[in-house]
Design an enzyme around this catalytic site. Structure first.
Site, short mmCIF file in Angstrom:
data_model
loop_
_atom_site.label_atom_id
_atom_site.label_comp_id
_atom_site.label_asym_id
_atom_site.label_seq_id
_atom_site.Cartn_x
_atom_site.Cartn_y
_atom_site.Cartn_z
N ASN A 7 -47.35 -8.77 -40.37
CA ASN A 7 -46.94 -8.83 -38.91
C ASN A 7 -45.74 -9.04 -39.02
O ASN A 7 -45.27 -10.47 -38.92
CB ASN A 7 -47.89 -9.54 -38.10
CG ASN A 7 -47.66 -9.46 -36.77
OD1 ASN A 7 -46.63 -9.06 -36.22
ND2 ASN A 7 -48.51 -10.07 -35.86
N ARG A 99 -49.05 -4.25 -39.01
CA ARG A 99 -49.13 -4.25 -37.53
C ARG A 99 -47.76 -3.40 -37.08
O ARG A 99 -46.74 -4.08 -37.50
CB ARG A 99 -49.11 -5.60 -36.79
CG ARG A 99 -49.43 -5.31 -35.33
CD ARG A 99 -49.02 -6.72 -34.72
NE ARG A 99 -49.20 -6.52 -33.58
CZ ARG A 99 -48.42 -7.30 -32.45
NH1 ARG A 99 -47.98 -8.29 -33.02
NH2 ARG A 99 -48.89 -7.14 -31.34
N HIS A 189 -51.89 -4.57 -27.43
CA HIS A 189 -53.00 -5.16 -28.02
C HIS A 189 -54.25 -4.39 -28.33
O HIS A 189 -55.38 -4.83 -28.19
CB HIS A 189 -53.65 -6.51 -26.74
CG HIS A 189 -52.65 -7.48 -26.40
ND1 HIS A 189 -52.64 -7.98 -25.19
CD2 HIS A 189 -51.81 -8.14 -27.27
CE1 HIS A 189 -51.93 -9.12 -25.37
NE2 HIS A 189 -51.37 -9.18 -26.50
N GLU A 396 -57.39 -9.23 -35.34
CA GLU A 396 -56.60 -8.16 -35.54
C GLU A 396 -56.39 -7.90 -37.08
O GLU A 396 -56.43 -6.73 -37.57
CB GLU A 396 -55.26 -8.13 -34.90
CG GLU A 396 -55.50 -8.15 -33.28
CD GLU A 396 -54.35 -8.57 -32.44
OE1 GLU A 396 -53.58 -8.00 -31.93
OE2 GLU A 396 -54.34 -10.12 -32.23
#
Ligand code: ADP
Length: 415
Positions: A7, A99, A189, A396
Site C-alpha cells: 500500500n 492497493r 474504501h 483489506e
C-alpha cells in the site's frame, strides 16, 4: 503462495506478507507472515518491520524513494534475522498485490497488471492526483526489485462500488460534465466494505445474494455503504474521498457554495479551500484540538470540553443520518456493520450513532457493545432486534492477497 501486499502512499509504504492460495481461501486458513510500514520516505525514514510471532523492529534510515523502501522491505523479509520461516529469498515471494486508490469506470474488478493496465491506472491520475501516482511508483518499484515476470495484481478502492446504479452515481450537474470529464460518484474504501460484508455472510452462514447490510467504515477516513444482495448500491464518498461522513480532518458533506464563500472571505484560492476541507476540517476543525477520536472522547469525558463534545456529536449525527437514508434507499436492511479504527474500538461512538434508532428495530445490547473492542468481531445488538448491529474488524490486506491469488490462478472473483 506467499503474497506481498503493498500500500504505497506519497511518502509511505505499508506492507504485509500473507501465505494464501485457493485451498486456504476456501478453508479460511490464510496466514499473515509479516507486516510493517516505512513512513517519511524521501528523508530520514521511520521503519517498522514485524514478523508474526516475533517482536516489532523499529529503526530509521535515509530512504530516497519508494523503490528504496520496497528494496529494504524485501531484503529484510529474505534475511535470516527477519525470522519469517517460509521466506528465504526473493523467489519465495510468489506475487505482489497492490492497493490502488482509483480505478475509474474502467476497473470493476481486481486485475493482473500489464503495461495496458498500468496505462489505465495512469489515465485515472486526473481523478486521484495524490494517490494514483504513488500507487504507480509502488508497481514500478516492485517490477524493478522482483523483475517484470513476477505477477502483480491491482486491487482498486473504487471497484466494489462500480455496481452503483446510474441514478445513484450521477450528480445533478449538466450531463456533459459526466460525458466530458467522468464527474460522478465513485466511492472509496471498497475493499473494506466488501471484506466486512463477506465476513458478515460467513458469520451468518448466508449467501451473497442474501446479504443486505449497511457498512460503516469509521477510521481516519470514514464512509458508509449500502449493500443490497451483496452489491454496493450506494456509498457516501463521491468523486473524491471528501464527500459524506464527518472524518478526522475532512468535512464530508457541505453546501458547495461554501467553497467560493470561504475563498472570498478568507482570500484563499480554490486549491487552498480544498486543502482546508481535506486537512483542517472534520473532527479537527470542529474541536480545534485533534483529529483523533480517542483523544476527543477523553477530552469530552475528563474536561467536558464543549467543542470536543460537539465534534463527537456532529460525527455521530451524520453517521446516523446516513443509516436512515440508506435504509430508505435500499428498502430496509438486516444489519449495520461497524468497522475501521473508531467503528471497531469505540463502544461509545457506536452507541451514540445508534441512539434513538430503536423505533426502526436497531437495539444495541449494552453489554455486548462494550465487550467488543480491539479486534473482536460479532453481534452487538439484542437478540431478536429487527435491524442487527455487528462489529467486524476490517482486513483489506487479506482481501488484496486473496484477489492476487485469484488473478494469478485465473479464477473469477466474487465481489
Ligand atoms: P486509518 O483510516 O488511517 O486506517 P484507523 O482505521 O486506524 O485509521 O482509525 C483511526 C481512528 O480510530 C482514530 O481517530 C483513532 O482515535 C480511532 N481509535 C482507535 N482506537 C480507538 C478507541 N479505543 N476509541 C476510540 N477511537 C479509537
Amino acid at each position: 503462495m506467499n503474497i506481498l501486499v503493498l500500500n504505497c502512499g506519497s511518502s509511505s509504504v505499508k506492507f504485509q506478507i500473507i501465505a494464501t492460495d485457493l485451498d486456504r481461501i476456501a478453508q479460511n486458513t490464510d496466514e499473515r507472515l509479516a507486516r510493517g510500514a516505512v513512513e517519511r520516505v524521501g528523508g530520514e525514514a521511520i521503519i517498522m518491520l514485524h514478523a508474526e510471532g516475533g517482536a516489532a523492529q523499529r529503526s530509521t534510515a535515509p530512504l530516497r524513494d519508494t523503490r528504496a523502501a520496497v528494496d529494504l522491505i524485501i531484503r529484510w523479509a529474505c534475511s535470516e534475522s527477519s525470522g519469517i520461516a517460509d521466506v528465504r529469498s526473493v523467489a519465495d515471494i510468489h506475487a505482489v498485490g497492490h492497493r490502488v486508490v482509483h480505478g475509474g469506470e474502467r476497473f470493476t474488478h481486481s486485475v493482473l497488471i500489464s503495461d495496458e493496465v498500468l496505462s489505465g491506472i495512469e489515465d485515472c491520475i486526473d481523478l486521484a492526483p495524490l494517490h494514483n501516482p504513488a500507487n504507480i511508483k509502488g508497481i514500478v518499484a516492485a517490477r524493478e526489485v522482483f523483475g517484470a515476470w513476477l505477477p502483480q495484481a491491482a486491487v482498486f478502492d473504487t471497484a466494489f462500488h462500480q455496481t452503483l446504479p446510474e441514478q445513484v452515481y450521477l450528480y445533478a450537474l449538466p450531463y456533459q460534465l459526466y460525458r466530458r470529464h467522468r464527474i460522478r460518484r465513485y466511492g472509496f474504501h471498497g475493499t473494506s466494505h466488501r471484506y466486512v460484508a463477506y465476513r458478515y455472510r460467513q458469520l451468518r452462514g448466508i449467501t451473497r445474494e442474501e446479504t443486505n447490510v449497511i457498512t460503516l467504515h469509521l477510521g481516519n477516513g470514514c464512509s458508509a455503504a449500502a449493500i443490497r444482495a451483496g452489491n454496493s448500491v450506494d456509498t457516501s464518498m463521491g468523486l473524491t474521498p471528501l464527500e459524506g461522513l464527518v472524518m478526522g480532518t475532512r468535512s464530508g458533506d457541505i453546501d458547495p457554495a461554501i467553497v467560493d464563500f470561504i475563498a472570498a472571505k478568507e482570500g484563499l484560492s480554490a486549491q487552498e479551500v480544498e486543502s482546508l476541507l481535506n486537512k483542517q476540517s472534520g473532527l479537527l476543525g470542529i474541536s480545534g484540538l485533534t483529529n483523533d477520536m480517542r483523544d476527543l472522547l477523553d477530552e469530552a469525558r475528563d474536561n467536558n470540553d464543549r467543542r470536543a463534545r460537539l465534534a463527537i456529536e456532529i460525527f455521530c449525527y451524520r453517521a446516523r443520518k446516513y443509516i436512515g437514508s440508506y435504509l430508505a434507499a435500499m428498502g430496509g436492511a438486516d444489519a449495520v456493520i461497524f468497522t475501521g479504527g473508531i467503528g471497531e474500538n469505540s463502544a461509545e461512538v457506536r452507541a451514540r450513532v445508534c441512539e434513538g434508532l430503536e423505533w426502526m428495530g436497531l437495539e444495541l445490547d449494552a453489554g455486548r457493545n462494550t465487550a467488543h473492542a480491539g479486534g473482536r468481531e460479532g453481534v452487538i445488538s439484542r437478540d431478536g432486534a429487527r435491524l442487527a448491529a455487528y462489529v467486524i474488524p476490517t482486513d483489506e490486506e487479506l482481501l488484496i492477497a486473496r484477489d492476487t491469488v485469484r488473478c494469478v490462478r485465473g479464477v473469477t472473483q466474487r465481489y
